[in-house]
Design an enzyme around this catalytic site. Structure first.
Site, PDB file in Angstrom:
ATOM      1  N   ASP A  10       0.841  -1.198   0.000  1.00  0.00           N
ATOM      2  CA  ASP A  10       0.000   0.000   0.000  1.00  0.00           C
ATOM      3  C   ASP A  10       0.880   1.254   0.000  1.00  0.00           C
ATOM      4  O   ASP A  10       2.067   1.189   0.352  1.00  0.00           O
ATOM      5  CB  ASP A  10      -0.887  -0.034   1.247  1.00  0.00           C
ATOM      6  CG  ASP A  10      -1.787   1.175   1.339  1.00  0.00           C
ATOM      7  OD1 ASP A  10      -2.498   1.464   0.357  1.00  0.00           O
ATOM      8  OD2 ASP A  10      -1.765   1.851   2.392  1.00  0.00           O
ATOM      9  N   ASP A  12      -0.436   5.194   0.743  1.00  0.00           N
ATOM     10  CA  ASP A  12      -0.738   6.220   1.753  1.00  0.00           C
ATOM     11  C   ASP A  12      -0.936   5.580   3.125  1.00  0.00           C
ATOM     12  O   ASP A  12      -1.780   4.710   3.296  1.00  0.00           O
ATOM     13  CB  ASP A  12      -1.987   7.012   1.334  1.00  0.00           C
ATOM     14  CG  ASP A  12      -1.971   8.440   1.875  1.00  0.00           C
ATOM     15  OD1 ASP A  12      -1.193   8.734   2.801  1.00  0.00           O
ATOM     16  OD2 ASP A  12      -2.733   9.267   1.352  1.00  0.00           O
TER      17      ASP A  12
END
Lengths: 258, 258
Positions: A10, A12
């Site tokens: 991932d 953010d």
């Protein structure tokens, strides 16, 4: 601990927080590269093109290329191409979204933009959403178009603010059209399955790495891929104490031994 | 049959259908006037001011005045004034809507417009809705503002099209803010209670007249006011055959004997 071959990472909350770099995340990626482990940045963000993701990562000290980026925009395009492979004519689509979505779809010759009678209505985050766009989507879905949402996130963090996310946009279109969307992005299994297929890795050899229990970790549950939760983003250990636990939890990615 | 003293009359589907006049509806109003029965046009439409409603009715052959028009915009303003009567300072509001809503609220000196930290977020139909407006509403509700929806209609008929209604707009804001709105318009009892209070009529002496089971007739159920369903609009006899029945059903309002 398994010797994972592919890390689905991932962005953010894991590598950066808005404009702020999460140094442990960046060091983690560098260790992967040093140890010749494969990785793919698996984001739910559809507003940026892969090239824009690569450029943003560069500002956080990570040098990578578009072959290491996978977005719901790409997964949506590939899903539709696969799903419509017997389609004789072009796949007509009406799109609500930003450049990262519409460029990904419309630069492929198999797709054609159609506001009047599309086969699919594809909805992604659009900070220029208007009533008129929702009206066009509603009319098309009521006329039979399949409603696809790139991702179901109700909110996105922006500084201290939780701004409306694509799941909220889709809630309006669902209410007006009477149809719920099919979602592609995390926590759906679709995007994980397609990412694994793209790289050619079996799910037993992959690890999903992220900060958000509801998207990253649940995507692992839904797809049968192990999960590593880093507490550098939105999810706290406290809030998930009574929930199904991830395979691994770390305070930050420096803790994770390759 | 009761001798009703006050008729609460819906507009779209009852008196007109878009730009088309429903002659039986117009004759019904003329009979009311001839027999000195009181009436109030009770619409869920917040886009028009009372003056605009009067002007539109004139194009359909009905001469009336603004004292005979009651809208969710008026009910919202009066509800907030009543609810905040011990309020020392002005009532701060952020409004999403069209002229019929914001004029009704902001022309009253008790209210002040505030995008930053309003007491209330008031949401009505707005064909100029944008992402930015939803973001401002979401931020205010997350900061503690009370979320009010003028009416819950998911769709509005426009020619052959069912366009997104205020209930759909509110679904997006509810998803993004994590709060459901308090609705004022039909089928809520609030607007009926306030209409009766304005005229000074007891509910036993009133009859709600309309074409929409889900708004007009349910408003009667919810407020304890008798209902007359006219089959000149959206609801058919067939679709409500297994539901709680209205007090009276007519093919059109010529059938109703005063």
């Amino acid at each position: 601990m398994r010797d994972y071959q592919l890390y689905l990472i991932d962005l953010d909350g894991t590598i950066y927080r808005g404009n702020e770099t999460i140094a442990s995340g960046v060091r983690f990626v560098k260790r992967l590269v040093d140890q010749k482990k494969d990785y793919l940045f698996l984001t739910n963000n559809t507003t940026r093109t892969p090239e824009m993701v690569v450029a943003k990562l560069k500002t956080h000290g990570i040098t990578t290329d578009i072959a290491h980026v996978y977005t719901p925009s790409m997964a949506t395009a590939e899903y539709l191409l696969h799903h419509c492979q017997n389609h004789d004519s072009k796949i007509s689509v009406y799109i609500i979204g930003q450049v990262g979505l519409w460029k990904e779809i419309l630069e492929r010759p198999e797709f054609i933009y159609d506001e009047q009678n599309p086969d699919y209505v594809i909805v992604g985050m659009d900070t220029d959403l208007t009533y008129q766009k929702v009206r066009v989507a509603t009319r098309a879905i009521r006329a039979g178009a399949v409603f696809i949402g790139t991702n179901a996130d109700l909110n996105l963090p922006l500084g201290d603010e939780l701004i409306p996310g694509n799941g909220s946009q889709c809630a309006m279109i669902a209410a007006a059209s009477g149809q719920n969307p099919m979602y592609i992005g995390k926590p759906e299994a679709i995007i994980v399955d397609m990412a694994l297929k793209r790289v050619g890795t079996k799910k037993e050899d992959a690890l999903i790495v992220g900060d958000n229990y509801n998207t990253d970790i649940k995507a692992g549950f839904n797809s049968g891929v192990d999960q590593l939760l880093t507490l550098t983003g939105v999810t706290t250990k406290e809030e998930i104490k009574n929930l199904k636990q991830p395979t691994l939890i770390v305070e930050n990615l420096d803790e994770y031994q390759l």
